[in-house]
Design a protein around this motif. Structure first.
Motif, PDB file in Angstrom:
ATOM      1  N   HIS A 141     101.657 -46.440  42.772  1.00 32.18           N
ATOM      2  CA  HIS A 141     101.269 -45.132  42.498  1.00 32.18           C
ATOM      3  C   HIS A 141     102.559 -44.360  42.959  1.00 32.18           C
ATOM      4  CE1 HIS A 141      99.461 -41.701  41.052  1.00 32.18           C
ATOM      5  NE2 HIS A 141      99.344 -40.993  42.241  1.00 32.18           N
ATOM      6  N   THR A 142     103.470 -43.689  42.063  1.00 36.51           N
ATOM      7  CA  THR A 142     104.679 -43.272  42.754  1.00 36.51           C
ATOM      8  C   THR A 142     104.737 -41.752  42.459  1.00 36.51           C
ATOM      9  OG1 THR A 142     105.616 -44.139  40.648  1.00 36.51           O
ATOM     10  CG2 THR A 142     105.919 -45.370  42.588  1.00 36.51           C
ATOM     11  N   GLN A 143     105.514 -41.408  43.109  1.00 42.99           N
ATOM     12  CA  GLN A 143     105.678 -39.383  42.996  1.00 42.99           C
ATOM     13  C   GLN A 143     106.245 -39.253  41.813  1.00 42.99           C
ATOM     14  OE1 GLN A 143     107.210 -37.742  46.573  1.00 42.99           O
ATOM     15  NE2 GLN A 143     106.913 -35.760  45.812  1.00 42.99           N
ATOM     16  N   ASP A 144     107.130 -39.907  41.246  1.00 38.58           N
ATOM     17  CA  ASP A 144     107.697 -39.500  39.984  1.00 38.58           C
ATOM     18  C   ASP A 144     106.762 -39.111  38.907  1.00 38.58           C
ATOM     19  OD1 ASP A 144     107.364 -42.581  39.941  1.00 38.58           O
ATOM     20  OD2 ASP A 144     108.325 -42.531  38.013  1.00 38.58           O
ATOM     21  N   THR A 145     105.349 -39.701  39.021  1.00 40.31           N
ATOM     22  CA  THR A 145     104.269 -39.337  38.095  1.00 40.31           C
ATOM     23  C   THR A 145     103.806 -37.719  38.067  1.00 40.31           C
ATOM     24  OG1 THR A 145     102.752 -40.244  39.286  1.00 40.31           O
ATOM     25  CG2 THR A 145     103.762 -41.790  38.008  1.00 40.31           C
ATOM     26  N   TYR A 146     104.496 -37.119  39.226  1.00 39.55           N
ATOM     27  CA  TYR A 146     103.817 -35.669  39.345  1.00 39.55           C
ATOM     28  C   TYR A 146     104.827 -34.915  38.724  1.00 39.55           C
ATOM     29  CZ  TYR A 146     100.494 -37.632  42.424  1.00 39.55           C
ATOM     30  OH  TYR A 146      99.294 -38.517  43.084  1.00 39.55           O
TER      31      TYR A 146
END
Length: 314
Positions: A141-146
């Motif tokens: 789960h990576t921060q680029d999805t925010y």
């Protein structure tokens, strides 16, 4: 069979089930960093590190940054070569960047690159999708999805048997912060904001998931001083706040200074050690060894740390 004997057998059975269930929840992972340093000379030694870790069959391995020396070439070819090496790990392997991997690429020996351009290239090579590297992939789960954090593909979290793990892009060389030239800190300011958001989100996730413990991985050997000259000031202040509001064990794994070290660096408002927080620095050049970390739920501190020497890499 007497009632007393039946009770005795029942107790033994319950203890056996509990023991087996507890042991099945325990697992080990490895941490390495600051290797290989002198490329390409150290590639053969790094191959021995990979072989040794594969033989131990850990749940996963995390490299805490500096996949090359500060004055070693920052070429695309070096990045691709190391990416290929990471694919030789049998189990998942996750990388969080170090300063040598991009901030120090302006050095003459490294090729006099633009560090921000090298960071973009690093992201494109090592963070192609939201999965780990290695022969067995781990969904991340990576921060680029925010929204607003689309470029921060390197900040990731994952869960293993009720333990939460996360990487944060905090690097040595004062975290690429220049206290003497505020106009030169565009990259730092953006990444610092992203890291503070991600740190808060990781602890929020740990609480929401009822995680039994939390492990954080980053590169920098941070100082915990409240100094305006420090590129770690905001992060360590936020880290302390989050740890104090979290009851379960927290382990911070990092590299940068190339020596095996276990510490309790945080203090509470009374000046006492924060008992649920431990920091671990892994080995680094010239000592290409690994650290094995085991989750043992019979142990109050939860995390057991063992040096794993690799004779073939010496």
């Amino acid at each position: 069979m007497t009632n007393i004997f039946k009770i005795f057998v029942g107790v033994i059975t319950l203890l056996t089930i509990f023991s087996c269930g507890s042991s099945k929840q325990n697992f080990s992972f490895f941490a390495i960093g600051d290797m290989p340093y002198n490329v390409p000379e150290d590639y053969e030694r790094f191959e021995h590190v990979i072989t040794a870790i594969n033989e131990q069959d850990p749940a996963f391995t995390v490299h805490v940054g500096d996949i090359k020396g500060g004055s070693s070439p920052c070429t695309d070819a070096v990045f691709e070569k190391l990416y290929d090496y990471f694919q030789e790990f049998k189990n998942p392997v996750i990388l969080t960047p170090g300063d040598n991997d991009w901030t120090d690429c302006h050095r003459k020996g490294a090729g006099e690159y633009d560090p921000v351009e090298r960071l973009e290239q690093l992201r494109s090579v090592f963070y192609k999708d939201r999965k780990s590297m290695g022969q067995t992939k781990l969904d991340l789960h990576t921060q680029d999805t925010y929204p607003g954090y689309e470029k921060f593909v390197e900040n990731a979290l994952w869960e293993q048997k009720k333990i939460l793990f996360a990487t944060l892009h905090v690097v040595g060389s004062n975290n690429n912060f220049n206290p003497d030239n505020p106009a030169d800190n565009t990259e730092f300011n953006e990444r610092n904001t992203a890291n503070l958001f991600w740190l808060e989100e990781v602890f929020r996730q740990a609480k929401n998931r009822n995680s039994q413990g939390l492990v954080l991985f980053l590169h920098a050997g941070m100082n915990y001083a409240d100094s305006d000259q420090s590129g770690f000031k905001d992060f360590t202040k936020k880290l302390r706040q989050e740890v104090l509001n979290y009851e379960n064990p927290v382990l911070l794994v990092y590299g940068d200074h190339h020596r095996f070290l276990i510490e309790k660096p945080l203090r509470n408002d009374d000046g006492r050690v924060v008992k649920n927080f431990t920091s671990l620095m892994v080995f680094g050049n010239p000592d290409m060894h690994a650290v094995q970390i085991s989750v043992n739920r019979k142990y109050d501190a939860l995390f057991e740390i063992r040096q794993h020497f690799i004779k073939e890499a010496e």
